[in-house]
Design a protein around this motif. Sequence first.
Motif, PDB file in Angstrom:
ATOM      1  N   MET A 105      -3.202   6.242 -18.160  1.00 15.83           N
ATOM      2  CA  MET A 105      -1.934   5.421 -18.878  1.00 15.83           C
ATOM      3  C   MET A 105      -0.911   5.692 -18.017  1.00 15.83           C
ATOM      4  SD  MET A 105      -2.804   6.474 -23.024  1.00 15.83           S
ATOM      5  CE  MET A 105      -2.422   8.256 -22.736  1.00 15.83           C
ATOM      6  N   ASP A 106      -0.215   4.410 -17.713  1.00 14.93           N
ATOM      7  CA  ASP A 106       0.976   4.124 -17.361  1.00 14.93           C
ATOM      8  C   ASP A 106       2.334   4.563 -18.122  1.00 14.93           C
ATOM      9  OD1 ASP A 106       1.275   1.832 -19.113  1.00 14.93           O
ATOM     10  OD2 ASP A 106       0.807   0.437 -17.380  1.00 14.93           O
ATOM     11  N   ALA A 107       3.421   4.395 -17.769  1.00 14.90           N
ATOM     12  CA  ALA A 107       4.709   4.721 -18.249  1.00 14.90           C
ATOM     13  C   ALA A 107       4.806   3.850 -19.574  1.00 14.90           C
ATOM     14  CB  ALA A 107       5.714   4.599 -17.518  1.00 14.90           C
ATOM     15  N   LEU A 108       4.434   2.488 -19.367  1.00 16.11           N
ATOM     16  CA  LEU A 108       4.313   1.776 -20.734  1.00 16.11           C
ATOM     17  C   LEU A 108       3.652   2.191 -21.827  1.00 16.11           C
ATOM     18  CD1 LEU A 108       5.475  -0.885 -22.051  1.00 16.11           C
ATOM     19  CD2 LEU A 108       3.406  -2.348 -20.931  1.00 16.11           C
ATOM     20  N   VAL A 109       2.403   2.317 -21.670  1.00 12.80           N
ATOM     21  CA  VAL A 109       1.535   3.045 -22.803  1.00 12.80           C
ATOM     22  C   VAL A 109       2.211   4.563 -23.387  1.00 12.80           C
ATOM     23  CG1 VAL A 109      -0.799   3.560 -23.413  1.00 12.80           C
ATOM     24  CG2 VAL A 109      -0.373   1.594 -21.690  1.00 12.80           C
ATOM     25  N   LEU A 110       2.391   5.276 -22.559  1.00 12.56           N
ATOM     26  CA  LEU A 110       2.888   6.515 -22.961  1.00 12.56           C
ATOM     27  C   LEU A 110       4.297   6.387 -23.374  1.00 12.56           C
ATOM     28  CD1 LEU A 110       2.067   8.478 -19.594  1.00 12.56           C
ATOM     29  CD2 LEU A 110       0.903   8.919 -21.915  1.00 12.56           C
ATOM     30  N   SER A 111       5.176   5.490 -23.058  1.00 11.79           N
ATOM     31  CA  SER A 111       6.387   5.385 -23.791  1.00 11.79           C
ATOM     32  C   SER A 111       6.275   4.668 -25.266  1.00 11.79           C
ATOM     33  CB  SER A 111       7.301   4.392 -22.761  1.00 11.79           C
ATOM     34  OG  SER A 111       7.627   5.176 -21.697  1.00 11.79           O
ATOM     35  N   ARG A 112       5.119   3.728 -25.248  1.00  7.17           N
ATOM     36  CA  ARG A 112       5.053   3.359 -26.502  1.00  7.17           C
ATOM     37  C   ARG A 112       4.296   4.527 -27.695  1.00  7.17           C
ATOM     38  NH1 ARG A 112       1.453  -1.965 -26.357  1.00  7.17           N
ATOM     39  NH2 ARG A 112       1.634  -1.650 -28.587  1.00  7.17           N
ATOM     40  N   ILE A 113       3.457   5.122 -26.887  1.00 13.30           N
ATOM     41  CA  ILE A 113       2.886   6.198 -27.676  1.00 13.30           C
ATOM     42  C   ILE A 113       4.023   7.146 -28.151  1.00 13.30           C
ATOM     43  CG2 ILE A 113       1.247   8.329 -27.831  1.00 13.30           C
ATOM     44  CD1 ILE A 113      -0.449   6.399 -25.976  1.00 13.30           C
ATOM     45  N   GLN A 114       4.973   7.530 -27.401  1.00 15.49           N
ATOM     46  CA  GLN A 114       6.026   8.466 -27.566  1.00 15.49           C
ATOM     47  C   GLN A 114       6.871   8.040 -28.765  1.00 15.49           C
ATOM     48  OE1 GLN A 114       7.635  10.857 -24.355  1.00 15.49           O
ATOM     49  NE2 GLN A 114       9.778  10.248 -24.907  1.00 15.49           N
ATOM     50  N   PHE A 115       7.275   6.642 -28.466  1.00 17.17           N
ATOM     51  CA  PHE A 115       8.099   6.023 -29.272  1.00 17.17           C
ATOM     52  C   PHE A 115       7.568   6.200 -31.010  1.00 17.17           C
ATOM     53  CE2 PHE A 115      10.608   2.937 -31.708  1.00 17.17           C
ATOM     54  CZ  PHE A 115      11.744   3.383 -31.461  1.00 17.17           C
ATOM     55  N   ALA A 116       6.196   5.764 -30.813  1.00 24.26           N
ATOM     56  CA  ALA A 116       5.403   5.467 -32.120  1.00 24.26           C
ATOM     57  C   ALA A 116       5.456   6.919 -32.934  1.00 24.26           C
ATOM     58  CB  ALA A 116       3.949   4.712 -31.755  1.00 24.26           C
ATOM     59  N   THR A 134       7.653  -6.635 -24.227  1.00 26.93           N
ATOM     60  CA  THR A 134       7.858  -4.843 -24.357  1.00 26.93           C
ATOM     61  C   THR A 134       7.723  -4.488 -23.101  1.00 26.93           C
ATOM     62  OG1 THR A 134       6.912  -4.840 -26.673  1.00 26.93           O
ATOM     63  CG2 THR A 134       7.048  -2.783 -25.381  1.00 26.93           C
ATOM     64  N   ALA A 135       6.756  -5.208 -22.220  1.00 28.21           N
ATOM     65  CA  ALA A 135       6.487  -4.537 -20.697  1.00 28.21           C
ATOM     66  C   ALA A 135       7.565  -4.788 -19.878  1.00 28.21           C
ATOM     67  CB  ALA A 135       5.242  -5.414 -20.331  1.00 28.21           C
ATOM     68  N   ASP A 136       8.631  -5.620 -20.201  1.00 31.29           N
ATOM     69  CA  ASP A 136       9.890  -5.781 -19.446  1.00 31.29           C
ATOM     70  C   ASP A 136      10.999  -4.883 -19.786  1.00 31.29           C
ATOM     71  OD1 ASP A 136       8.356  -7.897 -18.083  1.00 31.29           O
ATOM     72  OD2 ASP A 136       9.235  -9.552 -19.653  1.00 31.29           O
ATOM     73  N   MET A 137      10.774  -4.156 -20.847  1.00 31.62           N
ATOM     74  CA  MET A 137      11.969  -3.255 -21.128  1.00 31.62           C
ATOM     75  C   MET A 137      11.775  -1.770 -21.109  1.00 31.62           C
ATOM     76  SD  MET A 137      13.774  -5.639 -22.839  1.00 31.62           S
ATOM     77  CE  MET A 137      13.270  -6.959 -21.544  1.00 31.62           C
ATOM     78  N   VAL A 138      10.662  -1.606 -20.612  1.00 28.57           N
ATOM     79  CA  VAL A 138      10.516   0.208 -20.333  1.00 28.57           C
ATOM     80  C   VAL A 138      11.189   0.692 -19.233  1.00 28.57           C
ATOM     81  CG1 VAL A 138       8.225  -0.190 -19.109  1.00 28.57           C
ATOM     82  CG2 VAL A 138       8.621   1.682 -20.534  1.00 28.57           C
ATOM     83  N   ALA A 139      11.269   1.854 -19.321  1.00 28.35           N
ATOM     84  CA  ALA A 139      12.146   2.574 -18.115  1.00 28.35           C
ATOM     85  C   ALA A 139      10.973   2.970 -16.899  1.00 28.35           C
ATOM     86  CB  ALA A 139      12.994   3.750 -18.381  1.00 28.35           C
ATOM     87  N   ASP A 140      11.578   2.717 -15.958  1.00 28.73           N
ATOM     88  CA  ASP A 140      10.393   3.054 -14.760  1.00 28.73           C
ATOM     89  C   ASP A 140      10.370   4.608 -14.451  1.00 28.73           C
ATOM     90  OD1 ASP A 140       8.585   2.514 -12.621  1.00 28.73           O
ATOM     91  OD2 ASP A 140      10.202   2.071 -11.318  1.00 28.73           O
ATOM     92  N   HIS A 141       9.912   5.215 -15.555  1.00 31.43           N
ATOM     93  CA  HIS A 141       9.755   6.881 -15.168  1.00 31.43           C
ATOM     94  C   HIS A 141       8.389   7.156 -14.753  1.00 31.43           C
ATOM     95  CE1 HIS A 141      13.453   7.455 -17.231  1.00 31.43           C
ATOM     96  NE2 HIS A 141      13.071   7.401 -18.615  1.00 31.43           N
ATOM     97  N   PRO A 142       8.335   8.193 -14.061  1.00 29.99           N
ATOM     98  CA  PRO A 142       6.790   8.423 -13.711  1.00 29.99           C
ATOM     99  C   PRO A 142       5.919   8.881 -14.976  1.00 29.99           C
ATOM    100  CG  PRO A 142       8.483   9.874 -12.675  1.00 29.99           C
ATOM    101  CD  PRO A 142       9.261   8.954 -13.508  1.00 29.99           C
ATOM    102  N   PRO A 143       4.847   8.425 -14.859  1.00 33.04           N
ATOM    103  CA  PRO A 143       3.930   8.644 -16.092  1.00 33.04           C
ATOM    104  C   PRO A 143       3.874  10.251 -16.571  1.00 33.04           C
ATOM    105  CG  PRO A 143       2.851   6.985 -14.739  1.00 33.04           C
ATOM    106  CD  PRO A 143       4.091   7.538 -13.887  1.00 33.04           C
ATOM    107  N   GLY A 144       3.738  10.938 -15.442  1.00 31.33           N
ATOM    108  CA  GLY A 144       3.641  12.494 -15.699  1.00 31.33           C
ATOM    109  C   GLY A 144       4.947  13.127 -16.287  1.00 31.33           C
ATOM    110  N   LEU A 145       6.048  12.462 -16.178  1.00 28.61           N
ATOM    111  CA  LEU A 145       7.087  13.061 -16.833  1.00 28.61           C
ATOM    112  C   LEU A 145       7.122  12.377 -18.315  1.00 28.61           C
ATOM    113  CD1 LEU A 145       9.907  13.959 -16.731  1.00 28.61           C
ATOM    114  CD2 LEU A 145      10.824  12.118 -16.195  1.00 28.61           C
TER     115      LEU A 145
END
Length: 460
Positions: free
Chosen positions: A1-12, A398-409
């Motif tokens: 999973m990329d940072a977008l999906v992980l960030s969405r799951i985290q916020f959810a 949504t995809a345009d708003m996410v931070a460019d963090h490493p997925p592992g982080l």
Amino acid sequence: MDALVLSRIQFAANISFHILFPTINIALGWFLVYFRLRGNLARGHQDARYWEEAYYLWTKVFALSFALGVVSGITMSFQFGTNWPGFMEKAGNIAGPLLGYEVLTAFFLEATFLGIMLFGRSRVSDRVHLFASLMVAAGTTLSAFWILSLNSWMQTPVGYRIEDGVMYADSWLQIVFNPSFPYRLAHKLLASTITASFLIAGLSAYQYLTKANNGGSLKAMRTAITVAAVAVPLQIVAGDLHGLNTLEHQPAKIAALEGLWKTEKSAPLTLFGIPNEAERRTDYAIKLPGFASLILAHDWNAELKGLDQFEGRHPPVAPVFWSFRVMVGMGVLMLLASWWAFWTQWRGRAFQDRQPFSRMQLRVLAGMTFSGWIATLAGWYVTEIGRQPFIVYGVLRTADMVADHPPGLVLITLVSYLAVYAFLLAAYVLVLMYMSRHPAMPTPDAPQSPKPGMAIGGPA
């Protein structure tokens, strides 16, 4: 999973945990006002001590829920900067002030009077204490007003302009009272009312089952059951109106939650099935011909837009489809349980002045203690996932708003959040059960009821 999906799951995960506690406290504050008022009016009568006990137990539940709601709310707000900086960069001129209004008006009002409500019972007059309780309840409702205004604007954005890719407010009146706001606010307030009602009824029933009940247990349970029996039908009406509004402004969401793959007239209502997005069909579907058009548009022959009209602009179907059915199914169970309990309660009041419920009914009520949480989360997922792929519907993706963090982080922080929240949630439930088995007694200057295990008019 990329940072977008992980960030969405985290916020959810963060918002799912956070929303549990405001959903209780918005309405619980008004229950406390009622308990306090009834206690004041019954001063000098034996009922006063029973209302006093109900108030004391549920103020502690309110305080615990308030603390967890504040902590998780702060964590959630941080993520706008850490995970979604693009949202604040593009829409911060609108989102920021609305969040600020919530803090400056609602949160400060709650925080100012919460101390008096919790610790001022023997230090201020009955009227001042009632006023403090009223201000806390008003603060929780005002908080819901501002948060729902922002969320509704993200669903139905109006009153703005865009300059150099940044959104600016043109009309705060239109922004605050956007097209979906009245429906979402009513739906949320009723959801909180139902959630708090079943929590009170369920824990009061648990007190009877464990023989830890006192006079306040029956007062609280009867009040909660009566409120639930009225609020659930009102929620059905509010949900229908909200559905009509959503069909007008977010037809893609309606198509997803109903599993409508193609535009058609007299669209069938799919009761159950397994959405197959790859093949664009619903497998093993059980359908009622024409009922989707009748329910959603109040017209048997109405044409409903299907997902084929929103290629690349509709939400993932399965989560929205199933969440909606969980919400509706839980609502039906709550309707049946509340009416059954209310009927038993009414008959019991007509012939006796003691606890009228059988052990089976007490077990049902205790088992549905947190049923409001299930319905609330399911409805919230319909709302939020149904807005995708946009963070501000039709404007910002949504995809345009996410931070460019490493997925592992992001994954590390996600796992950390989940572990902490699982621990806190388990601790919260266990503390509620402990407080129910050991109900708080009023301060020495307030009257007390007979020992636990005794109901009004006789043993439990």
